[in-house]
Design an enzyme around this catalytic site. Structure first.
Site, PDB file in Angstrom:
ATOM      1  N   LYS A 184      42.373   1.940 -20.771  1.00 36.53           N
ATOM      2  CA  LYS A 184      41.494   0.972 -20.103  1.00 36.53           C
ATOM      3  C   LYS A 184      41.647   0.931 -18.580  1.00 36.53           C
ATOM      4  CE  LYS A 184      38.985  -1.614 -21.842  1.00 36.53           C
ATOM      5  NZ  LYS A 184      39.191  -2.885 -22.510  1.00 36.53           N
ATOM      6  N   HIS A 232      15.468  -8.727 -17.110  1.00 34.54           N
ATOM      7  CA  HIS A 232      15.942  -9.052 -18.468  1.00 34.54           C
ATOM      8  C   HIS A 232      16.970  -8.027 -18.969  1.00 34.54           C
ATOM      9  CE1 HIS A 232      12.266 -11.681 -18.838  1.00 34.54           C
ATOM     10  NE2 HIS A 232      11.755 -10.708 -18.103  1.00 34.54           N
ATOM     11  N   SER A 248      45.139  -2.299 -19.455  1.00 30.48           N
ATOM     12  CA  SER A 248      45.409  -3.114 -20.637  1.00 30.48           C
ATOM     13  C   SER A 248      46.838  -2.864 -21.080  1.00 30.48           C
ATOM     14  CB  SER A 248      44.445  -2.725 -21.760  1.00 30.48           C
ATOM     15  OG  SER A 248      44.978  -3.069 -23.023  1.00 30.48           O
TER      16      SER A 248
END
Ligand code: ARG
Length: 457
Positions: A282, A155, A276
């Protein structure tokens, strides 16, 4: 030149011509189409339907056409409806009217089914090799980082400590099943439809067993009506391809998460990342995001073909022309995707210290419960006891190992001072030494099995 012009008086509508044409995509099967025709010419000669010298002329001509395609010199004409028409048209130009004997007893229905199987067979061979390469990359990284600990998740919540190599190998085994699936599909692809004619079979004594041998097919289709209408092998290939895509997309998702600053477990090599245009800092995991994205089109192609086949009347229907683009697209997609994934895995940088920092005592709660189990406490009961200890530790804002012995005693009399030995991540991992577990000894066994499988090829 139309292969079916004889009974027609009127011209085909121009739009219909475009609508009907498959040459825009089925030209890619030229090698299969020509290979099938070479075998068929030999089959015709064996049956005495053409002379050996006519067969030779046809085969020489076909090989010339093949060379033209291979060299990128073949000129496709507007009137070439499909690859079968294009090859025959060009053969006429090269060898003259004897070209008209090649299609004796043959239909484009058994021809296209043969082409598709030959094409798929060759492409699957390449996909299998590329898949094996990804497995080899996973195995070599697992080998290189055998003992690195990481948090295992369910999970996306911290669950239990595992070995990083165990996580890597979880993808190896999924891809191993894919390889088996593709190999099994290949066995059903490798059946000869040629000699089935349009639907009813060959009336001119062509020896189908000979054709199968010439083309390397393992068996001959037992029913001509089934042979020209069967596209199970396309659907099956597309399912196996989609499953590869799903497995890679799940691996991709893990890597996208694990390479984020929040996790920081791995760094993708710059060769497999992009930046980016706006944010200078980035380094985005585009490779694995695209891998995740490609799974969508692989599933889409499968659904297209399943939908195409549903409710089709038996034998050949023109709808079947729509089987090609999804098949080609899925094979191309895997061809492009698999080497990228192999590259990402091979060049991945691992940060064991970040993984270690993400391990917390809560992940040993099961081990704490197991401690009581070893004192004879039923697991249900020990689960509840440890649950209350977790709550107490949380309330005090301390890790489990900082709760005093009194607190443990209070929770259950059977806790002794040795309870603190539970708080050892390596011990926790080492205890899970049953087959398939994350203990170093069990992972070593996996690696050994995996190595043997790759050596088998
Ligand atoms: N282009 C066709 C296809 O891809 C070839 C078979 C045509 N057969 C026919 N009866 N029109 O399916």
């Amino acid at each position: 030149m139309k292969l079916w012009g004889g009974r027609f008086e009127a011209q085909t509508d121009e739009l219909m011509e475009q609508f009907n044409a498959s040459i825009g995509f089925d030209w890619r099967m030229y090698d299969a189409d020509i290979g099938g025709s070479v075998a068929y010419a030999k089959g015709l000669a064996r049956a005495g339907l053409i002379t050996p010298s006519e067969a030779e002329t046809l085969i020489d001509g076909l090989e010339k056409v093949r060379q033209e395609f291979a060299a990128g010199e073949f000129e496709i004409r507007l009137s070439d409806e499909d690859i079968h028409t294009a090859v025959e048209r060009r053969l006429y130009e090269l060898v003259g009217s004897v070209a008209g004997k090649l299609h004796t007893g043959r239909s484009r229905n058994d021809q296209v089914a043969t082409d598709m199987r030959l094409y798929t067979r060759a492409a699957l061979g390449r996909v299998l090799a590329a898949l094996t390469n990804v497995q080899a990359a996973l195995l070599s990284q697992a080998d290189a980082h055998r003992d690195v600990l990481m948090p295992g998740y369910t999970h996306v919540q911290r669950a239990q400590p595992v070995l990083f190599s165990h996580w890597l190998m979880s993808s190896f085994w999924a891809l191993q099943r894919d390889r088996e699936r593709l190999t099994e599909a290949l066995a059903r692809v490798n059946v000869l439809p040629l000699g089935s004619g349009a639907l009813a079979g060959n009336a001119l004594g062509v020896d189908r067993a000979f054709l199968a041998e010439e083309l390397g097919f393992a068996t001959v289709s037992p029913n001509s009506m089934d042979a020209v209408g069967d596209r199970d092998f396309v659907a099956e290939t597309l399912f196996a391809a989609a499953m590869v895509g799903l497995h890679l997309s799940r691996l991709g998702e893990d890597l996208v998460m694990y390479s984020s600053a929040e996790f920081g477990f791995v760094t993708l090599d710059e060769a497999y990342a992009t930046g980016s245009s706006l944010m200078p800092q980035k380094l985005n995991p585009d490779s694995m995001e695209l891998v995740r994205g490609k799974a969508g089109r692989l599933v889409g192609n499968l659904v297209s073909v399943l939908t195409l086949l549903k409710g089709l009347p038996s034998t050949y229907d023109k709808d079947l022309q729509e089987d090609k683009e999804p098949l080609f697209d899925s094979l191309d997609t895997l061809h492009l995707t698999l080497p990228v994934v192999a590259g990402v895995i091979r060049t991945l940088r691992i940060h064991p210290e970040r993984m270690a920092a993400a391990l917390d005592d809560g992940m040993l709660a099961t081990d704490l419960a197991d401690y009581l189990v070893r004192q004879g406490v039923p697991f249900r009961e020990s689960h509840g006891v440890v649950g209350r200890l977790v709550r107490a530790a949380q309330a005090q804002g301390v890790p489990l190992r900082d709760l005093p012995l009194d607190a443990y005693h209070e929770a259950d009399q059977r806790f002794g001072p040795d309870v603190y030995t539970v708080f050892d991540m390596r011990q926790s991992v080492a205890r899970r030494d049953s087959i398939g577990g994350t203990a170093p000894s069990a992972v070593a066994l996996q690696l050994q099995q995996a190595r043997a499988l790759l050596n088998q090829g």
